[in-house]
Design a protein around this motif. Structure first.
Motif, PDB file in Angstrom:
ATOM      1  N   PRO A  55       0.782  -1.277  -0.026  1.00 17.41           N
ATOM      2  CA  PRO A  55       0.026   0.062  -0.079  1.00 17.41           C
ATOM      3  C   PRO A  55       0.799   1.437  -0.057  1.00 17.41           C
ATOM      4  N   LEU A  56       2.094   1.350   0.573  1.00 17.14           N
ATOM      5  CA  LEU A  56       2.945   2.564   0.635  1.00 17.14           C
ATOM      6  C   LEU A  56       4.452   2.069   0.474  1.00 17.14           C
ATOM      7  N   GLY A  57       5.387   2.808   0.039  1.00 13.75           N
ATOM      8  CA  GLY A  57       6.608   2.574  -0.169  1.00 13.75           C
ATOM      9  C   GLY A  57       7.160   1.776  -1.201  1.00 13.75           C
ATOM     10  N   ALA A  58       7.628   0.803  -1.075  1.00 19.51           N
ATOM     11  CA  ALA A  58       8.325   0.280  -2.390  1.00 19.51           C
ATOM     12  C   ALA A  58       7.027  -0.213  -3.061  1.00 19.51           C
ATOM     13  N   HIS A  59       7.278  -0.201  -4.566  1.00 19.56           N
ATOM     14  CA  HIS A  59       6.350  -0.591  -5.489  1.00 19.56           C
ATOM     15  C   HIS A  59       6.484  -2.108  -5.832  1.00 19.56           C
ATOM     16  N   GLU A  60       5.680  -2.985  -5.135  1.00 17.16           N
ATOM     17  CA  GLU A  60       6.001  -4.316  -5.148  1.00 17.16           C
ATOM     18  C   GLU A  60       4.660  -5.127  -5.404  1.00 17.16           C
ATOM     19  N   PHE A  61       4.285  -5.872  -6.159  1.00 18.49           N
ATOM     20  CA  PHE A  61       3.114  -6.995  -6.554  1.00 18.49           C
ATOM     21  C   PHE A  61       3.856  -8.417  -6.523  1.00 18.49           C
ATOM     22  N   THR A  62       2.885  -9.112  -6.022  1.00 13.98           N
ATOM     23  CA  THR A  62       3.048 -10.648  -6.275  1.00 13.98           C
ATOM     24  C   THR A  62       1.670 -11.353  -6.305  1.00 13.98           C
ATOM     25  N   SER A  63       1.568 -12.488  -6.484  1.00 14.89           N
ATOM     26  CA  SER A  63       0.493 -13.134  -6.846  1.00 14.89           C
ATOM     27  C   SER A  63       0.627 -14.491  -5.943  1.00 14.89           C
ATOM     28  N   LEU A  64      -0.498 -14.950  -5.479  1.00 20.55           N
ATOM     29  CA  LEU A  64      -0.611 -16.355  -4.640  1.00 20.55           C
ATOM     30  C   LEU A  64      -1.609 -17.189  -5.188  1.00 20.55           C
ATOM     31  N   THR A  65      -1.642 -18.278  -5.060  1.00 22.47           N
ATOM     32  CA  THR A  65      -2.560 -19.324  -5.111  1.00 22.47           C
ATOM     33  C   THR A  65      -2.525 -20.086  -3.974  1.00 22.47           C
ATOM     34  N   PHE A  66      -3.832 -20.886  -3.847  1.00 24.08           N
ATOM     35  CA  PHE A  66      -4.128 -21.530  -2.416  1.00 24.08           C
ATOM     36  C   PHE A  66      -4.428 -22.693  -2.324  1.00 24.08           C
ATOM     37  N   ALA A  67      -4.173 -23.564  -1.543  1.00 19.73           N
ATOM     38  CA  ALA A  67      -4.360 -25.188  -1.691  1.00 19.73           C
ATOM     39  C   ALA A  67      -5.426 -25.362  -0.317  1.00 19.73           C
ATOM     40  N   PRO A  68      -6.063 -26.318  -0.145  1.00 21.40           N
ATOM     41  CA  PRO A  68      -6.851 -26.401   1.068  1.00 21.40           C
ATOM     42  C   PRO A  68      -5.747 -27.324   1.913  1.00 21.40           C
ATOM     43  N   ASP A  69      -5.720 -26.696   3.118  1.00 21.33           N
ATOM     44  CA  ASP A  69      -4.802 -27.134   4.208  1.00 21.33           C
ATOM     45  C   ASP A  69      -5.858 -28.018   5.323  1.00 21.33           C
ATOM     46  N   SER A  70      -6.964 -27.844   5.667  1.00 23.31           N
ATOM     47  CA  SER A  70      -7.847 -28.382   6.378  1.00 23.31           C
ATOM     48  C   SER A  70      -9.218 -27.919   6.341  1.00 23.31           C
ATOM     49  N   GLU A  71      -9.996 -28.307   6.960  1.00 26.44           N
ATOM     50  CA  GLU A  71     -11.645 -27.903   6.900  1.00 26.44           C
ATOM     51  C   GLU A  71     -11.573 -26.163   7.058  1.00 26.44           C
ATOM     52  N   GLY A  72     -11.978 -25.880   6.140  1.00 25.67           N
ATOM     53  CA  GLY A  72     -12.173 -24.251   6.203  1.00 25.67           C
ATOM     54  C   GLY A  72     -10.793 -23.308   6.317  1.00 25.67           C
ATOM     55  N   ARG A  73      -9.420 -24.219   6.129  1.00 26.43           N
ATOM     56  CA  ARG A  73      -8.374 -23.366   6.017  1.00 26.43           C
ATOM     57  C   ARG A  73      -7.705 -23.633   4.675  1.00 26.43           C
ATOM     58  N   TRP A  74      -7.044 -22.674   4.284  1.00 28.35           N
ATOM     59  CA  TRP A  74      -6.415 -22.680   2.750  1.00 28.35           C
ATOM     60  C   TRP A  74      -5.008 -22.257   3.177  1.00 28.35           C
ATOM     61  N   LEU A  75      -4.057 -22.582   2.493  1.00 28.19           N
ATOM     62  CA  LEU A  75      -2.495 -22.213   2.643  1.00 28.19           C
ATOM     63  C   LEU A  75      -1.924 -21.889   1.289  1.00 28.19           C
ATOM     64  N   SER A  76      -1.061 -20.764   1.149  1.00 30.60           N
ATOM     65  CA  SER A  76      -0.588 -20.226   0.002  1.00 30.60           C
ATOM     66  C   SER A  76       0.483 -21.311  -0.537  1.00 30.60           C
ATOM     67  N   ASN A  77       0.338 -21.392  -1.571  1.00 26.12           N
ATOM     68  CA  ASN A  77       1.779 -21.996  -2.187  1.00 26.12           C
ATOM     69  C   ASN A  77       2.984 -21.450  -2.197  1.00 26.12           C
ATOM     70  N   GLU A  78       2.800 -19.965  -2.258  1.00 28.20           N
ATOM     71  CA  GLU A  78       4.096 -19.255  -2.482  1.00 28.20           C
ATOM     72  C   GLU A  78       4.237 -18.492  -0.904  1.00 28.20           C
ATOM     73  N   ALA A  79       5.260 -18.171  -0.827  1.00 23.44           N
ATOM     74  CA  ALA A  79       5.689 -17.429   0.521  1.00 23.44           C
ATOM     75  C   ALA A  79       5.561 -15.835   0.140  1.00 23.44           C
ATOM     76  N   VAL A  80       5.363 -15.073   1.144  1.00 22.82           N
ATOM     77  CA  VAL A  80       5.171 -13.542   1.188  1.00 22.82           C
ATOM     78  C   VAL A  80       6.274 -12.881   1.844  1.00 22.82           C
ATOM     79  N   ALA A  81       6.825 -11.734   1.312  1.00 26.18           N
ATOM     80  CA  ALA A  81       7.858 -11.100   2.037  1.00 26.18           C
ATOM     81  C   ALA A  81       7.098 -10.551   3.234  1.00 26.18           C
ATOM     82  N   GLU A  82       8.089 -10.188   4.326  1.00 27.63           N
ATOM     83  CA  GLU A  82       7.500  -9.418   5.561  1.00 27.63           C
ATOM     84  C   GLU A  82       6.958  -7.858   5.110  1.00 27.63           C
ATOM     85  N   GLY A  83       6.281  -7.345   5.870  1.00 23.50           N
ATOM     86  CA  GLY A  83       5.684  -6.023   5.662  1.00 23.50           C
ATOM     87  C   GLY A  83       4.190  -5.805   5.251  1.00 23.50           C
TER      88      GLY A  83
END
Length: 158
Positions: free
Chosen positions: A108-136
């Motif tokens: 939203p501010l600062g560094a001009h950065e974009f990334t895309s995520l895809t998700f896979a089911p982890d457990s009932e009602g929980r999904w986990l991204s296949n990709e890692a996201v940088a802090e911030g």
């Protein structure tokens, strides 16, 4: 007869030059702070939000209709803080079987950065991204497709 003191006393006089120096220093500080703040504001702005504001205004009602349809589905998605490995966890409710979830992230501010995520089911009602996201700070635009229906939402990634 009392003597007149025509010389300077131990304390200096406050002259017009002193007043000029105070004004110049004061306004110099104000101008310097304003220039610094303007520099920081422009440096944190990534550019246009929409390419053409007139065209965007023509699409506004369509966007509102899509948002209302998303709310009517009753699907609920809440992103959680990233895990230690940097992947994002989504808690969901009401999603039908066979749903696919993707997300577009942007700073939203600062560094001009974009990334895309895809998700896979982890457990009932929980999904986990296949990709890692940088802090911030990130803003997530989440898209869900299931059973011929689409849901879209936006959330801050804590």
């Amino acid at each position: 007869m009392a003597s007149r003191n025509t010389g300077r006393s131990g304390r200096g006089e406050f002259t017009g030059r002193h007043m000029l120096a105070v004004f110049v220093a004061g306004f110099g500080i104000v101008i310097a702070v304003n220039l610094f703040m303007a520099y920081r504001a422009v440096g944190g702005f990534h550019g246009v939000v929409v390419e053409n504001s007139y065209v965007a205004s023509q699409n506004f009602n369509t966007w509102l209709e899509r948002a209302e349809k998303s709310r009517a589905l009753g699907w609920d998605v809440r992103p959680e803080r990233r895990r230690a490995d940097g992947r994002v966890v989504l808690d969901t409710a009401g999603l039908p079987a066979g749903a696919t979830i993707t997300a577009e992230l942007r700073r939203p501010l600062g560094a001009h950065e974009f990334t895309s995520l895809t998700f896979a089911p982890d457990s009932e009602g929980r999904w986990l991204s296949n990709e890692a996201v940088a802090e911030g700070r990130w803003t997530m635009r989440i898209a869900i497709a299931a059973a011929g229906q689409e849901w879209a939402g936006e959330s801050e990634l804590p």
